[in-house]
Design a protein around this motif. Sequence first.
Motif, PDB file in Angstrom:
ATOM      1  N   MET A  66       0.811  -1.180   0.000  1.00  0.00           N
ATOM      2  CA  MET A  66       0.000   0.000   0.000  1.00  0.00           C
ATOM      3  C   MET A  66       0.863   1.255   0.000  1.00  0.00           C
ATOM      4  O   MET A  66       0.519   2.255  -0.608  1.00  0.00           O
ATOM      5  CB  MET A  66      -0.908  -0.040   1.238  1.00  0.00           C
ATOM      6  CG  MET A  66      -1.884   1.067   1.309  1.00  0.00           C
ATOM      7  SD  MET A  66      -3.171   0.819   0.102  1.00  0.00           S
ATOM      8  CE  MET A  66      -4.286   2.058   0.564  1.00  0.00           C
ATOM      9  N   ALA A  67       2.005   1.186   0.695  1.00  0.00           N
ATOM     10  CA  ALA A  67       2.869   2.360   0.792  1.00  0.00           C
ATOM     11  C   ALA A  67       3.512   2.723  -0.542  1.00  0.00           C
ATOM     12  O   ALA A  67       3.837   3.878  -0.776  1.00  0.00           O
ATOM     13  CB  ALA A  67       3.944   2.123   1.836  1.00  0.00           C
ATOM     14  N   TRP A  68       3.696   1.745  -1.426  1.00  0.00           N
ATOM     15  CA  TRP A  68       4.312   2.014  -2.725  1.00  0.00           C
ATOM     16  C   TRP A  68       3.288   2.316  -3.817  1.00  0.00           C
ATOM     17  O   TRP A  68       3.651   2.498  -4.979  1.00  0.00           O
ATOM     18  CB  TRP A  68       5.183   0.828  -3.137  1.00  0.00           C
ATOM     19  CG  TRP A  68       6.465   0.802  -2.378  1.00  0.00           C
ATOM     20  CD1 TRP A  68       6.715   0.122  -1.224  1.00  0.00           C
ATOM     21  CD2 TRP A  68       7.650   1.530  -2.691  1.00  0.00           C
ATOM     22  NE1 TRP A  68       8.004   0.380  -0.813  1.00  0.00           N
ATOM     23  CE2 TRP A  68       8.597   1.235  -1.692  1.00  0.00           C
ATOM     24  CE3 TRP A  68       8.012   2.395  -3.715  1.00  0.00           C
ATOM     25  CZ2 TRP A  68       9.875   1.767  -1.688  1.00  0.00           C
ATOM     26  CZ3 TRP A  68       9.287   2.930  -3.705  1.00  0.00           C
ATOM     27  CH2 TRP A  68      10.198   2.614  -2.704  1.00  0.00           C
ATOM     28  N   LEU A  69       2.036   2.381  -3.486  1.00  0.00           N
ATOM     29  CA  LEU A  69       0.991   2.653  -4.470  1.00  0.00           C
ATOM     30  C   LEU A  69       1.183   3.987  -5.202  1.00  0.00           C
ATOM     31  O   LEU A  69       1.011   4.037  -6.427  1.00  0.00           O
ATOM     32  CB  LEU A  69      -0.375   2.593  -3.793  1.00  0.00           C
ATOM     33  CG  LEU A  69      -1.589   2.578  -4.720  1.00  0.00           C
ATOM     34  CD1 LEU A  69      -1.539   1.372  -5.641  1.00  0.00           C
ATOM     35  CD2 LEU A  69      -2.859   2.567  -3.889  1.00  0.00           C
TER      36      LEU A  69
ATOM     37  N   LEU B 282       5.315  12.520   1.851  1.00  0.00           N
ATOM     38  CA  LEU B 282       6.128  11.511   1.187  1.00  0.00           C
ATOM     39  C   LEU B 282       5.452  10.926  -0.043  1.00  0.00           C
ATOM     40  O   LEU B 282       6.081  10.790  -1.099  1.00  0.00           O
ATOM     41  CB  LEU B 282       6.489  10.398   2.180  1.00  0.00           C
ATOM     42  CG  LEU B 282       7.490   9.368   1.694  1.00  0.00           C
ATOM     43  CD1 LEU B 282       8.823  10.011   1.388  1.00  0.00           C
ATOM     44  CD2 LEU B 282       7.671   8.282   2.731  1.00  0.00           C
ATOM     45  N   ALA B 283       4.186  10.586   0.053  1.00  0.00           N
ATOM     46  CA  ALA B 283       3.471   9.956  -1.075  1.00  0.00           C
ATOM     47  C   ALA B 283       3.424  10.861  -2.311  1.00  0.00           C
ATOM     48  O   ALA B 283       3.684  10.378  -3.426  1.00  0.00           O
ATOM     49  CB  ALA B 283       2.067   9.543  -0.637  1.00  0.00           C
TER      50      ALA B 283
ATOM     51  N   PHE C 203       5.061  10.014  -6.005  1.00  0.00           N
ATOM     52  CA  PHE C 203       4.271  10.060  -7.235  1.00  0.00           C
ATOM     53  C   PHE C 203       4.966  10.917  -8.298  1.00  0.00           C
ATOM     54  O   PHE C 203       5.069  10.517  -9.458  1.00  0.00           O
ATOM     55  CB  PHE C 203       2.868  10.603  -6.942  1.00  0.00           C
ATOM     56  CG  PHE C 203       2.007  10.720  -8.155  1.00  0.00           C
ATOM     57  CD1 PHE C 203       1.378   9.612  -8.686  1.00  0.00           C
ATOM     58  CD2 PHE C 203       1.841  11.945  -8.789  1.00  0.00           C
ATOM     59  CE1 PHE C 203       0.591   9.714  -9.819  1.00  0.00           C
ATOM     60  CE2 PHE C 203       1.061  12.057  -9.923  1.00  0.00           C
ATOM     61  CZ  PHE C 203       0.432  10.939 -10.435  1.00  0.00           C
ATOM     62  N   VAL C 204       5.450  12.093  -7.907  1.00  0.00           N
ATOM     63  CA  VAL C 204       6.123  12.989  -8.862  1.00  0.00           C
ATOM     64  C   VAL C 204       7.414  12.346  -9.384  1.00  0.00           C
ATOM     65  O   VAL C 204       7.726  12.436 -10.576  1.00  0.00           O
ATOM     66  CB  VAL C 204       6.390  14.365  -8.210  1.00  0.00           C
ATOM     67  CG1 VAL C 204       7.265  15.233  -9.090  1.00  0.00           C
ATOM     68  CG2 VAL C 204       5.080  15.063  -7.902  1.00  0.00           C
ATOM     69  N   LEU C 205       8.156  11.688  -8.503  1.00  0.00           N
ATOM     70  CA  LEU C 205       9.381  11.000  -8.919  1.00  0.00           C
ATOM     71  C   LEU C 205       9.074   9.921  -9.953  1.00  0.00           C
ATOM     72  O   LEU C 205       9.728   9.830 -11.000  1.00  0.00           O
ATOM     73  CB  LEU C 205      10.079  10.386  -7.710  1.00  0.00           C
ATOM     74  CG  LEU C 205      11.354   9.594  -7.987  1.00  0.00           C
ATOM     75  CD1 LEU C 205      12.470  10.519  -8.436  1.00  0.00           C
ATOM     76  CD2 LEU C 205      11.771   8.823  -6.755  1.00  0.00           C
ATOM     77  N   ALA C 206       8.075   9.097  -9.683  1.00  0.00           N
ATOM     78  CA  ALA C 206       7.717   8.020 -10.602  1.00  0.00           C
ATOM     79  C   ALA C 206       7.146   8.557 -11.911  1.00  0.00           C
ATOM     80  O   ALA C 206       7.391   7.991 -12.980  1.00  0.00           O
ATOM     81  CB  ALA C 206       6.723   7.080  -9.929  1.00  0.00           C
ATOM     82  N   LEU C 207       6.404   9.639 -11.855  1.00  0.00           N
ATOM     83  CA  LEU C 207       5.886  10.268 -13.076  1.00  0.00           C
ATOM     84  C   LEU C 207       7.047  10.715 -13.959  1.00  0.00           C
ATOM     85  O   LEU C 207       7.051  10.485 -15.178  1.00  0.00           O
ATOM     86  CB  LEU C 207       5.002  11.456 -12.695  1.00  0.00           C
ATOM     87  CG  LEU C 207       4.316  12.193 -13.837  1.00  0.00           C
ATOM     88  CD1 LEU C 207       3.293  11.293 -14.515  1.00  0.00           C
ATOM     89  CD2 LEU C 207       3.649  13.459 -13.304  1.00  0.00           C
ATOM     90  N   GLY C 208       8.061  11.320 -13.344  1.00  0.00           N
ATOM     91  CA  GLY C 208       9.253  11.718 -14.095  1.00  0.00           C
ATOM     92  C   GLY C 208       9.995  10.529 -14.669  1.00  0.00           C
ATOM     93  O   GLY C 208      10.466  10.560 -15.807  1.00  0.00           O
ATOM     94  N   PHE C 209      10.108   9.448 -13.888  1.00  0.00           N
ATOM     95  CA  PHE C 209      10.748   8.229 -14.394  1.00  0.00           C
ATOM     96  C   PHE C 209      10.000   7.673 -15.599  1.00  0.00           C
ATOM     97  O   PHE C 209      10.603   7.293 -16.598  1.00  0.00           O
ATOM     98  CB  PHE C 209      10.820   7.158 -13.309  1.00  0.00           C
ATOM     99  CG  PHE C 209      11.899   7.346 -12.293  1.00  0.00           C
ATOM    100  CD1 PHE C 209      12.853   8.338 -12.407  1.00  0.00           C
ATOM    101  CD2 PHE C 209      11.962   6.515 -11.192  1.00  0.00           C
ATOM    102  CE1 PHE C 209      13.847   8.503 -11.461  1.00  0.00           C
ATOM    103  CE2 PHE C 209      12.944   6.669 -10.237  1.00  0.00           C
ATOM    104  CZ  PHE C 209      13.889   7.656 -10.373  1.00  0.00           C
ATOM    105  N   GLY C 210       8.691   7.582 -15.480  1.00  0.00           N
ATOM    106  CA  GLY C 210       7.882   7.033 -16.576  1.00  0.00           C
ATOM    107  C   GLY C 210       8.026   7.844 -17.856  1.00  0.00           C
ATOM    108  O   GLY C 210       8.163   7.281 -18.943  1.00  0.00           O
TER     109      GLY C 210
END
Length: 169
Positions: free
Chosen positions: A1-4, A57-58, A62-69
Amino acid sequence: MAWLPFAAGLVLGAGAAPKLLLKIAPRYVAALGALLSALAAFWFSAITVDMGYWLHLAPAMFVLALGFGLGVLALTQAAVYRVDADKAGIASALLNSAQQIGVALGLAVLAGVAATVTAQPEKAAPGHRRGTGRRVQHGPDRRRRNPPRRRPSRTHHPQRPSDHRAGHA
């Protein structure tokens, strides 16, 4: 859940990247991804222990993963764009190898920096061990000033002659 939030950012970034790549050049999409990732890294640096997960943190995850994607898909597109069909496998393999080498080198550098930083005592006077109050000597004359203590040997020695006569008067 924390990595969602991270997973949702990856899915959204990877889904939006192909649509953006049809409209603008891959370098701009990759730059946007890098900018979002840098923004998230800056956000992470401002998070303290007292802050809540879902409010601080969440969203950064999310912003980090959006940039990665966005970035990964744009860089992949740029690497294999306009490559002949018979050389597409080689281009993809070269991209994959470069990514693996980059990750390995980056991890090695970061692990070395982390080991160096954590091994140094914080604000300790030179030559002192924290918590002992004793001065530690380094260098070639260390042995002369602090000779090693003699430990009793663990090997079995026969009793000395004086020990045999102890019971006999």
